[in-house]
Design a protein around this motif. Structure first.
Motif, PDB file in Angstrom:
ATOM      1  N   GLY A   1     -16.262  28.785  15.701  1.00 27.96           N
ATOM      2  CA  GLY A   1     -14.984  28.812  16.398  1.00 27.96           C
ATOM      3  C   GLY A   1     -14.881  27.813  17.536  1.00 27.96           C
ATOM      4  O   GLY A   1     -13.857  27.168  17.727  1.00 27.96           O
TER       5      GLY A   1
ATOM      6  N   LEU B   1     -15.351  33.757  15.982  1.00 25.17           N
ATOM      7  CA  LEU B   1     -16.261  32.863  16.681  1.00 25.17           C
ATOM      8  C   LEU B   1     -17.321  32.300  15.743  1.00 25.17           C
ATOM      9  O   LEU B   1     -17.580  31.099  15.740  1.00 25.17           O
ATOM     10  CB  LEU B   1     -16.945  33.612  17.835  1.00 25.17           C
ATOM     11  CG  LEU B   1     -18.009  32.811  18.601  1.00 25.17           C
ATOM     12  CD1 LEU B   1     -17.384  31.609  19.297  1.00 25.17           C
ATOM     13  CD2 LEU B   1     -18.716  33.703  19.605  1.00 25.17           C
TER      14      LEU B   1
ATOM     15  N   PHE C   1     -10.389  36.426  24.520  1.00 23.88           N
ATOM     16  CA  PHE C   1     -11.614  36.518  23.731  1.00 23.88           C
ATOM     17  C   PHE C   1     -11.878  37.997  23.523  1.00 23.88           C
ATOM     18  O   PHE C   1     -12.273  38.692  24.469  1.00 23.88           O
ATOM     19  CB  PHE C   1     -12.774  35.849  24.477  1.00 23.88           C
ATOM     20  CG  PHE C   1     -14.005  35.646  23.645  1.00 23.88           C
ATOM     21  CD1 PHE C   1     -14.313  34.399  23.125  1.00 23.88           C
ATOM     22  CD2 PHE C   1     -14.857  36.710  23.387  1.00 23.88           C
ATOM     23  CE1 PHE C   1     -15.460  34.201  22.365  1.00 23.88           C
ATOM     24  CE2 PHE C   1     -16.002  36.534  22.629  1.00 23.88           C
ATOM     25  CZ  PHE C   1     -16.305  35.275  22.116  1.00 23.88           C
TER      26      PHE C   1
ATOM     27  N   ALA D   1     -15.113  29.263  25.569  1.00 21.67           N
ATOM     28  CA  ALA D   1     -13.828  29.336  24.868  1.00 21.67           C
ATOM     29  C   ALA D   1     -12.670  29.372  25.848  1.00 21.67           C
ATOM     30  O   ALA D   1     -11.662  28.676  25.676  1.00 21.67           O
ATOM     31  CB  ALA D   1     -13.795  30.576  23.967  1.00 21.67           C
TER      32      ALA D   1
ATOM     33  N   PHE E   1      -9.600  34.181  20.441  1.00 19.25           N
ATOM     34  CA  PHE E   1     -10.870  34.351  19.740  1.00 19.25           C
ATOM     35  C   PHE E   1     -11.161  35.823  19.496  1.00 19.25           C
ATOM     36  O   PHE E   1     -10.843  36.675  20.331  1.00 19.25           O
ATOM     37  CB  PHE E   1     -12.022  33.766  20.564  1.00 19.25           C
ATOM     38  CG  PHE E   1     -12.216  32.284  20.387  1.00 19.25           C
ATOM     39  CD1 PHE E   1     -12.984  31.782  19.346  1.00 19.25           C
ATOM     40  CD2 PHE E   1     -11.619  31.394  21.268  1.00 19.25           C
ATOM     41  CE1 PHE E   1     -13.161  30.424  19.185  1.00 19.25           C
ATOM     42  CE2 PHE E   1     -11.793  30.029  21.123  1.00 19.25           C
ATOM     43  CZ  PHE E   1     -12.565  29.544  20.064  1.00 19.25           C
TER      44      PHE E   1
ATOM     45  N   GLN F   1     -12.324  24.787  17.813  1.00 21.72           N
ATOM     46  CA  GLN F   1     -11.469  24.627  18.993  1.00 21.72           C
ATOM     47  C   GLN F   1     -11.522  23.182  19.504  1.00 21.72           C
ATOM     48  O   GLN F   1     -10.489  22.566  19.809  1.00 21.72           O
ATOM     49  CB  GLN F   1     -11.913  25.590  20.091  1.00 21.72           C
ATOM     50  CG  GLN F   1     -11.063  25.524  21.364  1.00 21.72           C
ATOM     51  CD  GLN F   1     -11.639  26.400  22.472  1.00 21.72           C
ATOM     52  OE1 GLN F   1     -12.865  26.546  22.597  1.00 21.72           O
ATOM     53  NE2 GLN F   1     -10.775  26.999  23.264  1.00 21.72           N
TER      54      GLN F   1
ATOM     55  N   SER G   1     -14.619  38.214  18.038  1.00 19.57           N
ATOM     56  CA  SER G   1     -16.041  38.051  17.750  1.00 19.57           C
ATOM     57  C   SER G   1     -16.742  39.386  17.641  1.00 19.57           C
ATOM     58  O   SER G   1     -16.468  40.306  18.408  1.00 19.57           O
ATOM     59  CB  SER G   1     -16.702  37.218  18.856  1.00 19.57           C
ATOM     60  OG  SER G   1     -18.103  37.163  18.655  1.00 19.57           O
TER      61      SER G   1
END
Length: 207
Positions: A64, A57, A103, A95, A82, A68, A84
């Protein structure tokens, strides 16, 4: 459908993360490409086959979420996972709204990451299969002469040979012959099948 080996593209500015994830994905049988800067992915020449991106991210210059968005603007269609090290809930929500498959907050387990990657690759394989079907469908319709395509559209609308002949100002025998050629070229045996193909063609994005 094409049988290219699935690829995972990893974008992270931490060299140790890149090395460990590259090893992980290669051991699992995936092709793995690593990028230490987001712009390297933007400059990558597109390749065929199922693939997904695993990206951090927080990265310098282009984070990130910005990457994207940039990928989406350039027509990128492959799924994104993702990762992070920061528990940023608003970023995670953004996201996912942007189409990310998952994520994952660091530290995450290898099993969780591999599960997310396989979900992303399964999604991409399905999208590729749909794309290939649509391309094959367009190729079949491209074999029709302009007059045959006219007849095809009118048959799909439910018109009988005589009605089509009247509408186009043709002899009914000519329409019957063109209709037969349409069915043969499109490899369909019934009007219902023809209608289904026409609906699929209408639903396919152009280009």
């Amino acid at each position: 459908m094409s049988q290219e080996r699935s690829a995972v593209l990893v974008v992270d500015d931490d060299p140790s993360v890149l090395r460990s994830l590259e090893r992980l994905f290669r051991v699992e049988g995936y092709e793995a490409e690593t990028f230490s800067h987001p712009r390297q992915l933007l400059q990558r020449v597109p390749t065929p086959g199922p693939q997904c991106v695993v990206m951090d991210l927080r990265m310098p210059e282009l984070n990130g979420l910005e990457l994207q968005e940039e990928l989406r603007r350039t027509g990128w269609r492959h799924p994104i996972v993702f990762i992070s090290g920061h528990g940023d809930v608003p970023a995670a929500v953004k996201a996912m709204k942007g189409g990310a498959v998952d994520f994952l907050p660091k530290p995450f387990s290898a099993a969780d990451l591999l599960a997310a990657v396989e979900r992303a690759l399964a999604q991409d394989r399905q999208a590729l299969a749909v794309q290939e079907e649509r391309e094959a469908l367009r190729a079949r319709f491209a074999t029709l002469a302009p007059r045959e395509l006219q007849v095809c559209q009118l048959v799909a609308e439910g018109l009988l040979n005589k009605q089509i002949a009247d509408k186009l100002g043709k002899a009914e025998q000519t329409v019957r012959l063109q209709r037969s050629r349409v069915m043969e070229k499109l490899a369909v045996d019934s009007v219902a099948e023809l209608v289904r193909l026409m609906e699929k063609l209408k639903g396919a994005p152009q280009g």
